[in-house]
Write a protein that holds these residues in place. Structure first.
Motif, PDB file in Angstrom:
ATOM      1  N   ARG A 220      42.376 -18.281 -12.106  1.00 31.65           N
ATOM      2  CA  ARG A 220      43.382 -17.309 -12.564  1.00 31.65           C
ATOM      3  C   ARG A 220      42.855 -16.463 -13.714  1.00 31.65           C
ATOM      4  N   GLU A 221      42.088 -17.055 -14.597  1.00 30.19           N
ATOM      5  CA  GLU A 221      41.486 -16.277 -15.692  1.00 30.19           C
ATOM      6  C   GLU A 221      40.515 -15.247 -15.131  1.00 30.19           C
ATOM      7  N   ALA A 222      39.750 -15.644 -14.126  1.00 31.70           N
ATOM      8  CA  ALA A 222      38.791 -14.721 -13.513  1.00 31.70           C
ATOM      9  C   ALA A 222      39.507 -13.576 -12.807  1.00 31.70           C
ATOM     10  N   ASN A 223      40.608 -13.873 -12.138  1.00 34.03           N
ATOM     11  CA  ASN A 223      41.374 -12.823 -11.470  1.00 34.03           C
ATOM     12  C   ASN A 223      41.954 -11.835 -12.482  1.00 34.03           C
ATOM     13  N   PHE A 224      42.375 -12.348 -13.632  1.00 31.42           N
ATOM     14  CA  PHE A 224      42.901 -11.472 -14.688  1.00 31.42           C
ATOM     15  C   PHE A 224      41.803 -10.543 -15.206  1.00 31.42           C
ATOM     16  N   MET A 229      38.633  -5.204 -15.111  1.00 31.29           N
ATOM     17  CA  MET A 229      37.382  -4.537 -14.745  1.00 31.29           C
ATOM     18  C   MET A 229      37.623  -3.474 -13.679  1.00 31.29           C
ATOM     19  N   ARG A 230      38.492  -3.789 -12.735  1.00 31.91           N
ATOM     20  CA  ARG A 230      38.794  -2.829 -11.673  1.00 31.91           C
ATOM     21  C   ARG A 230      39.488  -1.585 -12.247  1.00 31.91           C
ATOM     22  N   LEU A 231      40.352  -1.779 -13.244  1.00 33.10           N
ATOM     23  CA  LEU A 231      40.994  -0.634 -13.877  1.00 33.10           C
ATOM     24  C   LEU A 231      39.959   0.240 -14.581  1.00 33.10           C
ATOM     25  N   ARG A 232      38.977  -0.366 -15.219  1.00 34.14           N
ATOM     26  CA  ARG A 232      37.912   0.421 -15.842  1.00 34.14           C
ATOM     27  C   ARG A 232      37.136   1.222 -14.801  1.00 34.14           C
ATOM     28  N   ASP A 233      36.827   0.584 -13.654  1.00 30.74           N
ATOM     29  CA  ASP A 233      36.035   1.257 -12.627  1.00 30.74           C
ATOM     30  C   ASP A 233      36.793   2.407 -11.972  1.00 30.74           C
ATOM     31  N   SER A 237      41.009   7.759 -11.359  1.00 25.28           N
ATOM     32  CA  SER A 237      41.973   7.825 -10.251  1.00 25.28           C
ATOM     33  C   SER A 237      43.353   7.358 -10.702  1.00 25.28           C
ATOM     34  N   VAL A 238      43.389   6.272 -11.469  1.00 32.31           N
ATOM     35  CA  VAL A 238      44.671   5.765 -11.956  1.00 32.31           C
ATOM     36  C   VAL A 238      45.307   6.763 -12.917  1.00 32.31           C
ATOM     37  N   ALA A 239      44.463   7.381 -13.766  1.00 29.43           N
ATOM     38  CA  ALA A 239      44.982   8.342 -14.740  1.00 29.43           C
ATOM     39  C   ALA A 239      45.606   9.553 -14.055  1.00 29.43           C
ATOM     40  N   ALA A 250      50.996  -5.141 -13.196  1.00 25.69           N
ATOM     41  CA  ALA A 250      50.145  -5.981 -12.341  1.00 25.69           C
ATOM     42  C   ALA A 250      49.240  -6.888 -13.177  1.00 25.69           C
ATOM     43  N   LEU A 251      48.641  -6.325 -14.235  1.00 23.12           N
ATOM     44  CA  LEU A 251      47.746  -7.114 -15.080  1.00 23.12           C
ATOM     45  C   LEU A 251      48.512  -8.194 -15.838  1.00 23.12           C
TER      46      LEU A 251
END
Length: 558
Positions: A220-224, A229-233, A237-239, A250-251
């Motif tokens: 669960r820590e790794a998924n968090f 990391m995915r948001l950084r990558d 697009s998210v912005a 979600a986070l």
């Protein structure tokens, strides 16, 4: 009970290093650690004898014996400290060597045969954060394994050394039960054994759930972390969507899942701490309770009482090894389970790739690329392409068209050997003669020169600068030796231009372009495609724009 498959996998994790190419150095250092550990235990044995003489001297007010005892203690203590320090020092060095060896093996396996791609795409998420497995779990596994093995050796050596002393210090215990008189030899040894067995059993009953909880916590820590990391990558697009609020939800939900499991870990640790702390505190006074009657009846001196208490404590502490390190064992086993699962996933992907090779009959080295009755499926078994038969001759320029989702890009993955869900027969050129350019090129972190030359050796200015000008990247010439994250620095259109620089550098015999100019304006696209006829390349493109037709001799509809 562990099943046979798990035992074999665990033994392979533990002993592969000790049987590998570094086994001589590993065993030499391991034996050195063992010798230092045994020497430290021997010092504690000498100190146990010292307790008797020193406390007897105190009881008798013998000043000379007291001063002599203090000097003797200093020597024993210094030797014990030296042996212990160097045992820990060499243990850490050996753990680092073991970690380096395992990391090298796992990295080689993860990066070979496109394993990193297969695990990410075809494992359904079961790859379980390979970066964490290789960077953190290997480190924890090696250091904890050596620590536990050294602790076990120390415990066994202590038991062997002290149990004989404790047996000799124990008088025969005589007691009457149900009208019968019993004589028990070495009662202090049996008392220590029963106390330790009771503590070990109780600790296991309370703490056995910690193994699964620790495993789940790491996941669960790794998924968090992966979510962040995915948001950084995908920040841009998210912005553009102004999706920060949704990403926060979600986070934070992933974080709450980790917190919920952590509460269970804390609760279980509390229960275990109650037991182990109580067990440890009672162990301090327990030998005095057992030996006090002999002291009060003046059968032993104060020094004898202290010697018995120290010896009893050493034996009981060693017999209670599992109690003392249970939390560490739970953490180690969870770590071993994660590495085992990671290894199993790689083996599963290797077997899947081998089975795929049997289904797809491939011949290489010819001057044509031909597919004969090829069928392509999705990972869930759903049919994507059926009875695909087509031939491309060397030197041709062909464009493949079709609606979105028809399977055009997947067909290129089959040709590249990345898609295992296919069967049929293919005739392919030599593997080194093929170059595939995806819609979003990969640019590694480093200098721009390294990114443009990837995956080959860095090219010189005399080669790169003219090619950058041809591909309309001249404004970045001054940044050739500047380090950066070029996938974020360059726009997608510029990344695609960088891919054309690679094409001109490699001059492949067979070139496959998957929407490789989709982010360019039509004028730039025409300029770059206009460079391809000057290469000795067969060009097979995937694209939707009609402006690409004039650069190809024929079209194929999917």
């Amino acid at each position: 009970m562990m099943d046979k498959q798990y035992r074999c996998s665990l033994s392979r994790l533990l002993f592969s290093y000790w049987k590998g190419e570094e086994r001589k150095k590993a065993w030499i250092m391991g034996l050195l650690i063992a010798a230092l550990t045994i020497a430290a235990v021997y010092m504690t044995l000498l100190l146990n004898d010292w307790f008797n003489s020193f406390y007897s001297a105190l009881q008798n007010y013998d000043c000379q014996a007291i001063y002599h005892g203090l000097i003797q203690f200093t020597g024993y203590a210094f030797a014990y400290i030296a042996f212990s320090v160097y045992a820990d020092y060499f243990q850490q060095k050996l753990a680092l060597r073991w970690r380096r060896w395992m990391t090298e093996k796992y990295l080689a396996r993860w990066t070979a045969g496109d394993m990193y791609y297969r695990m990410e795409v075809f494992s359904g998420g079961r790859g379980d954060n390979p970066d964490q497995r290789i960077s953190e779990d290997i480190d924890s596994f090696t250091s904890q394994s050596l620590s536990l093995m050294q602790g076990l050796l120390q415990a066994v050596t202590t038991i062997v050394c002290f149990i004989v002393v404790l047996w000799n210090l124990s008088e025969t215990l005589t007691f009457t039960l149900w009208g019968h008189t019993f004589h028990l030899e070495g009662y202090l040894v049996w008392t220590a054994l029963l106390y330790s067995v009771a503590g070990t059993w109780g600790t296991h009953q309370v703490g056995k759930k910690l193994i699964a909880l620790n495993y789940e916590q790491q996941k669960r820590e790794a998924n968090f972390r992966f979510g962040m990391m995915r948001l950084r990558d995908t920040a841009e697009s998210v912005a553009f969507y102004h999706g920060g609020g949704r990403e926060n939800q979600a986070l934070f939900f992933r974080f709450l899942l980790a917190v919920a499991n952590q509460y269970l870990v804390i609760k279980k640790n509390k229960q275990l701490s109650w037991l182990t702390s109580g067990y440890g505190q009672i162990a301090i006074i327990f030998p005095f309770v057992v030996a006090a009657p002999r002291y009060l009846t003046k059968k032993i001196s104060l020094g004898g009482l202290m010697q018995i208490a120290n010896c009893f404590g050493k034996v009981q502490d060693s017999l209670s090894y599992l109690v003392n390190v249970y939390t560490g064992i739970a953490s180690w086993q969870a770590c071993a389970n994660r590495l085992r699962a990671f290894t199993d996933h790689m083996e599963a992907q290797t077997k899947a790739a081998q089975q795929a090779e049997k289904k797809m009959r491939i011949t290489r080295g010819g001057h044509v690329l031909a597919l004969h009755d090829v069928q392509v499926d999705l990972p869930n078994g759903e049919e994507l392409l059926r009875h695909v038969s087509m031939t491309f001759k060397e030197g041709e320029k062909v464009i493949i068209r079709g609606s979105s989702g028809a399977g055009k890009s997947t067909l290129l993955r089959v040709l590249a050997g990345l898609w295992p869900y296919a069967e049929g027969k293919m005739e392919l050129p030599a593997e080194g003669a093929m170059l595939f350019i995806p819609q979003k090129p990969y640019l590694p972190f480093g200098t721009l020169r390294h990114a443009l030359s990837y995956p080959g050796e860095d090219a010189g200015d005399d080669v790169l600068i003219p090619l950058m000008k041809q591909c309309r990247l001249e404004k970045h010439v001054s940044q050739l030796d500047t380090e950066g994250d070029w996938m974020n620095v360059l726009s997608l259109g510029e990344q695609q231009k960088a891919a054309f620089v690679r094409i001109l550098l490699r001059k492949p015999r067979w070139l496959f372009l998957d929407e490789a100019s989709s982010a360019m304006d039509e004028e730039t696209e025409a300029a770059l495609y206009g460079l391809l006829p000057h290469l000795p390349s067969t060009v097979i493109s995937i694209g939707h724009r009609s402006t690409l037709d004039k650069f190809h001799e024929r079209g194929v509809e999917i």
